[in-house]
Structures are given as structure tokens and as C-alpha cells.
Design a protein around this motif. Sequence first.
Motif, PDB file in Angstrom:
ATOM      1  N   MET A 283       0.832  -1.211   0.000  1.00 23.97           N
ATOM      2  CA  MET A 283       0.000   0.000   0.000  1.00 23.97           C
ATOM      3  C   MET A 283       0.862   1.253   0.000  1.00 23.97           C
ATOM      4  O   MET A 283       0.646   2.185  -0.775  1.00 23.97           O
ATOM      5  N   VAL A 284       1.842   1.260   0.898  1.00 20.61           N
ATOM      6  CA  VAL A 284       2.739   2.412   0.975  1.00 20.61           C
ATOM      7  C   VAL A 284       3.499   2.572  -0.339  1.00 20.61           C
ATOM      8  O   VAL A 284       3.628   3.674  -0.887  1.00 20.61           O
ATOM      9  N   GLY A 285       3.987   1.453  -0.874  1.00 23.47           N
ATOM     10  CA  GLY A 285       4.790   1.511  -2.091  1.00 23.47           C
ATOM     11  C   GLY A 285       4.036   2.019  -3.295  1.00 23.47           C
ATOM     12  O   GLY A 285       4.546   2.868  -4.045  1.00 23.47           O
ATOM     13  N   VAL A 286       2.808   1.545  -3.496  1.00 19.27           N
ATOM     14  CA  VAL A 286       2.024   1.944  -4.678  1.00 19.27           C
ATOM     15  C   VAL A 286       1.744   3.446  -4.654  1.00 19.27           C
ATOM     16  O   VAL A 286       1.924   4.155  -5.646  1.00 19.27           O
ATOM     17  N   GLY A 287       1.287   3.946  -3.495  1.00 17.17           N
ATOM     18  CA  GLY A 287       1.021   5.378  -3.401  1.00 17.17           C
ATOM     19  C   GLY A 287       2.279   6.216  -3.526  1.00 17.17           C
ATOM     20  O   GLY A 287       2.271   7.303  -4.102  1.00 17.17           O
ATOM     21  N   SER A 288       3.386   5.686  -2.988  1.00 14.90           N
ATOM     22  CA  SER A 288       4.640   6.417  -3.027  1.00 14.90           C
ATOM     23  C   SER A 288       5.162   6.598  -4.440  1.00 14.90           C
ATOM     24  O   SER A 288       5.794   7.611  -4.755  1.00 14.90           O
ATOM     25  N   ILE A 289       4.907   5.614  -5.289  1.00 15.19           N
ATOM     26  CA  ILE A 289       5.353   5.712  -6.684  1.00 15.19           C
ATOM     27  C   ILE A 289       4.752   6.964  -7.330  1.00 15.19           C
ATOM     28  O   ILE A 289       5.447   7.767  -7.961  1.00 15.19           O
ATOM     29  N   ALA A 290       3.432   7.109  -7.164  1.00 17.54           N
ATOM     30  CA  ALA A 290       2.757   8.254  -7.780  1.00 17.54           C
ATOM     31  C   ALA A 290       3.231   9.570  -7.181  1.00 17.54           C
ATOM     32  O   ALA A 290       3.487  10.539  -7.902  1.00 17.54           O
ATOM     33  N   SER A 291       3.357   9.614  -5.852  1.00 12.57           N
ATOM     34  CA  SER A 291       3.715  10.883  -5.207  1.00 12.57           C
ATOM     35  C   SER A 291       5.134  11.312  -5.554  1.00 12.57           C
ATOM     36  O   SER A 291       5.403  12.500  -5.710  1.00 12.57           O
ATOM     37  N   GLN A 292       6.051  10.354  -5.696  1.00  9.65           N
ATOM     38  CA  GLN A 292       7.442  10.712  -5.947  1.00  9.65           C
ATOM     39  C   GLN A 292       7.746  10.909  -7.429  1.00  9.65           C
ATOM     40  O   GLN A 292       8.542  11.779  -7.791  1.00  9.65           O
ATOM     41  N   ILE A 293       7.123  10.117  -8.282  1.00  5.48           N
ATOM     42  CA  ILE A 293       7.424  10.212  -9.710  1.00  5.48           C
ATOM     43  C   ILE A 293       6.583  11.289 -10.395  1.00  5.48           C
ATOM     44  O   ILE A 293       7.046  11.934 -11.341  1.00  5.48           O
ATOM     45  N   LEU A 294       5.356  11.519  -9.919  1.00  8.40           N
ATOM     46  CA  LEU A 294       4.471  12.476 -10.584  1.00  8.40           C
ATOM     47  C   LEU A 294       4.260  13.758  -9.778  1.00  8.40           C
ATOM     48  O   LEU A 294       4.456  14.862 -10.286  1.00  8.40           O
ATOM     49  N   VAL A 295       3.879  13.602  -8.505  1.00  5.87           N
ATOM     50  CA  VAL A 295       3.474  14.773  -7.720  1.00  5.87           C
ATOM     51  C   VAL A 295       4.658  15.686  -7.416  1.00  5.87           C
ATOM     52  O   VAL A 295       4.596  16.895  -7.656  1.00  5.87           O
ATOM     53  N   VAL A 340       2.246   7.735   1.640  1.00  6.23           N
ATOM     54  CA  VAL A 340       2.235   8.336   0.308  1.00  6.23           C
ATOM     55  C   VAL A 340       2.837   9.745   0.351  1.00  6.23           C
ATOM     56  O   VAL A 340       3.463  10.190  -0.617  1.00  6.23           O
ATOM     57  N   ILE A 341       2.650  10.434   1.483  1.00  6.70           N
ATOM     58  CA  ILE A 341       3.142  11.809   1.608  1.00  6.70           C
ATOM     59  C   ILE A 341       4.487  11.868   2.318  1.00  6.70           C
ATOM     60  O   ILE A 341       5.403  12.551   1.873  1.00  6.70           O
ATOM     61  N   TYR A 342       4.631  11.118   3.426  1.00  4.73           N
ATOM     62  CA  TYR A 342       5.876  11.292   4.195  1.00  4.73           C
ATOM     63  C   TYR A 342       7.104  10.753   3.467  1.00  4.73           C
ATOM     64  O   TYR A 342       8.232  11.128   3.798  1.00  4.73           O
ATOM     65  N   VAL A 343       6.900   9.894   2.452  1.00  4.46           N
ATOM     66  CA  VAL A 343       8.067   9.413   1.694  1.00  4.46           C
ATOM     67  C   VAL A 343       8.756  10.545   0.932  1.00  4.46           C
ATOM     68  O   VAL A 343       9.899  10.394   0.494  1.00  4.46           O
ATOM     69  N   LEU A 344       8.076  11.679   0.781  1.00  8.89           N
ATOM     70  CA  LEU A 344       8.688  12.813   0.085  1.00  8.89           C
ATOM     71  C   LEU A 344       9.774  13.483   0.918  1.00  8.89           C
ATOM     72  O   LEU A 344      10.502  14.339   0.408  1.00  8.89           O
ATOM     73  N   VAL A 345       9.889  13.103   2.198  1.00  8.81           N
ATOM     74  CA  VAL A 345      10.962  13.657   3.031  1.00  8.81           C
ATOM     75  C   VAL A 345      12.321  13.366   2.409  1.00  8.81           C
ATOM     76  O   VAL A 345      13.190  14.254   2.330  1.00  8.81           O
ATOM     77  N   LYS A 346      12.542  12.144   1.967  1.00  7.47           N
ATOM     78  CA  LYS A 346      13.858  11.747   1.461  1.00  7.47           C
ATOM     79  C   LYS A 346      14.265  12.509   0.201  1.00  7.47           C
ATOM     80  O   LYS A 346      15.343  13.126   0.180  1.00  7.47           O
TER      81      LYS A 346
END
Length: 427
Positions: A283-295, A340-346
Amino acid sequence: MEGKSNMSTFKELKPLIHLLLTLCIHWVAEEMTVSVLVDVTTNALCPGQTTCSQAIYINGLQQTVVGIFKMFVLPILGQLSDEYGRKPLLLLTLSTSIVPFAVLAWNQSREFVYAYYVLRIISFIISQGSIFCIAVAYVADIVSDSKRAAVFSWITGLFSASHVIGNLLARFLPGQCIFPVSICLLVFCPVYMHFFLAETVKLDLRREQDSTCLCKTVKVLHRRVKSMKDAAAVVISSPTLRGISLVSFFYELGMSGITSVLLYYLKAAFGYNKNQFSEILMMVGVGSIASQILVLPLLNPFVGEKIILCFALLASIAYALFYGFAWAPWVPYLSASFGVIYVLVKPATYAIISNASSSNDQGKAQGFVAGIQSVASLLSPLAMSPLTSLFLSDDAPFDCKGFSILKPEERSNQNDAGEDLERSLLQ
């Protein structure tokens, strides 16, 4: 305009294909073992039990020992990559995971699990954090300043995609096949990188003609100490690097502590098994893909890395609160959605460090900040392991199994919110 921006980002990624492919396969191989390791270690150390204090303490000890050594190893590896090239250091760090998993593929008894932990500590000291730091420095050698934030977000998005694939494999592969498949993928990575990855650092081919081995050793140690002082000077002299170092420390203090005990907490509190662990991680991984690659690439030109970092830190608070107060088996799934959001910290952190550093100091700055993070990661288990073990036991002072998850994140974000830190970041 957005289409042109995305096409430009793709062009920036083209020279990085061999690096990204290798990193992707390596991350898949590592991630596919995460969900099954909880069951393996619990069954070996505490047969027939769902709560295993011994496994929690050993994980905490592992994280503390790794953190102590990483304080020194990470900056040195970053400096070595500046001096001797990115490729040799990447080959070294990628190769260290093979032997620990080979031990568990051979036997999963108590003695072999102890041997795995010893070897994994050595592996983590060399590779944990350093792979990302050296990869980021490699990217900075190739990619222009204005495109780095977008490219870093693509790399962390690829990291999330690798986690999804790894968890899918863990979800559907039989347990006895996971470690052999992981080992095959881990062996492939350094072999492929050796033949196909190009070096980006221009090496000084001059060799010292010292008469004795002792003289060479003394000079090498002297250079290492001088390089560490230089790395510290680079960070201390920059208000931005000082600020992001503090943010990284307190964020890592909270999140590394949560990560070290989370799966054991879910197993003890809600009876989660390998399949449910894989579902939450996916779940975390799928949402993170969109947030990091697109958002992130779309938002970054408008709001900047610092605003994105602030929103991501707020999401990490919500993530910890929902896990800590989880009152039903479905609540951890809700908490995972904040990933999905906090992965943008890195990626935001990497971009801020990279933009605040000169091209010659990329490895030094990334390695020094990573060393600061390692200090936080060694401190967090000192509180997390005993607190988690206490509140999962029958002797808990009150009924809140996730209490240990709440404390470090609360402390981390109280410090992150300080006025001095805000000024150093936003000035």
C-alpha cells in the motif's frame, strides 16, 4: 510546459539507466525478505509465540551497533567516492547483503539466525544509507542543478516501485523460495554493474612512492581525518545544510525507531502474518510511486523542496499517531496511507543538500548528513526496544500497545517545529 518538463526529466534519466536498473533489482531482492524475516526470527527465537521480546531487543541492538559504526563509516564512504570514484564504492556496498541471506537460505535454526544478525550488522554498517548517498552523488555528477529534485524524486519513486515488486513476490512466493530468489538477484546486481556502469569521477592516476607500508597507512589515516573535518566544515558553514541536518536527525530519530519495531508490534497486537505485512508495505509503495514520480516533480517548481519537506513531516506525525492509537486491525492500513506523503521527506532532503553543496562536495555533504542520521538511528532503539517490549507484555502500566511508537515521533516533531530550525530552513 508540463510535457516538456517531463520529457526533459526523462532525458536526464537516460545516462542513469544502468545505475537505476541495478538499484531497482537490489531493492527488490532486499524488500522481498522483510515480511518473512519477522516470522523466521520469531519462530527461531520464540517458538510457538506471537510476541518475541528477544527478537525486538536483538533488532534494537542491531540498529544501535550499526548506528554507532555508521557515524564514522558513512562520511568516509562518501569521501572515498569523491576521491576514488562512485563505481567501486557502489560495487562494495551492493555486495554486502549476499552472505547474510545465504545463511538463512541454508538453515533457519536459532544458531543460524544469530549468525545472520552478526553478518547483517556488518552488512548494514557498510551499505545502509551509503548506497543511496553514493547513488545521489553519482546523479549529481551527471544531472544539472535545476533538474536534481525531479530526478531524485524519480529515484525514490523507483525505490518505492521496487518495494511493491518485492512485496508482491513475498506475498505469492512460498516461504522457502524467498531467500534463494533474493540471493540470485543480489548476486546479479554487482556483476551487471561491473560490466555496464560508467564511472563519473575523473580519477587522479598519480601514485605515492612511499618507501614503507606504515608511511602509506599513516598518510591514508591523515587524509581521512582531514576529509572528515572538511566535510564537517562544509555542513557547518552553510545555514541550509545546518538546518537540514537538524531536521534529518530528529526525523530519523522518530521514524527509524518506529520502523525497527513496527512489524513485531503488528504481529503481537493484531496477529499479522507475512501476507498482511506484504499488503501494508505494498500500500505504501504503490502510493509512493505516484507521489514521488508524478506529484513531486510537478509541485517542486511552484512551491520548492522546503515546503514539500514541511508537508511530508506533518504526514509523518499522522502516520505515527494512527499506528500508536490503532484500535482495530484495519487502522494500520489507514496509517500506511500517510506513507504516500511522508516518503517525500527523502527526495526533498537529498535535493536541499545537493543544491546547497558544490559539485566537488556532493559526496562529503550527503555522507556527513547521513552520518548524522545514523546517530539518530542508534539512539532510537535505546527507548523503543524496552518500551515496545513492556507495552506488549502483561506488565504494561496501562493498555496502549503502540505507546512506544508515539513517544519518539512526538519528540522528533516537537524538535522539528522549533523556531530556530524553521528560520534556518525557510530563510
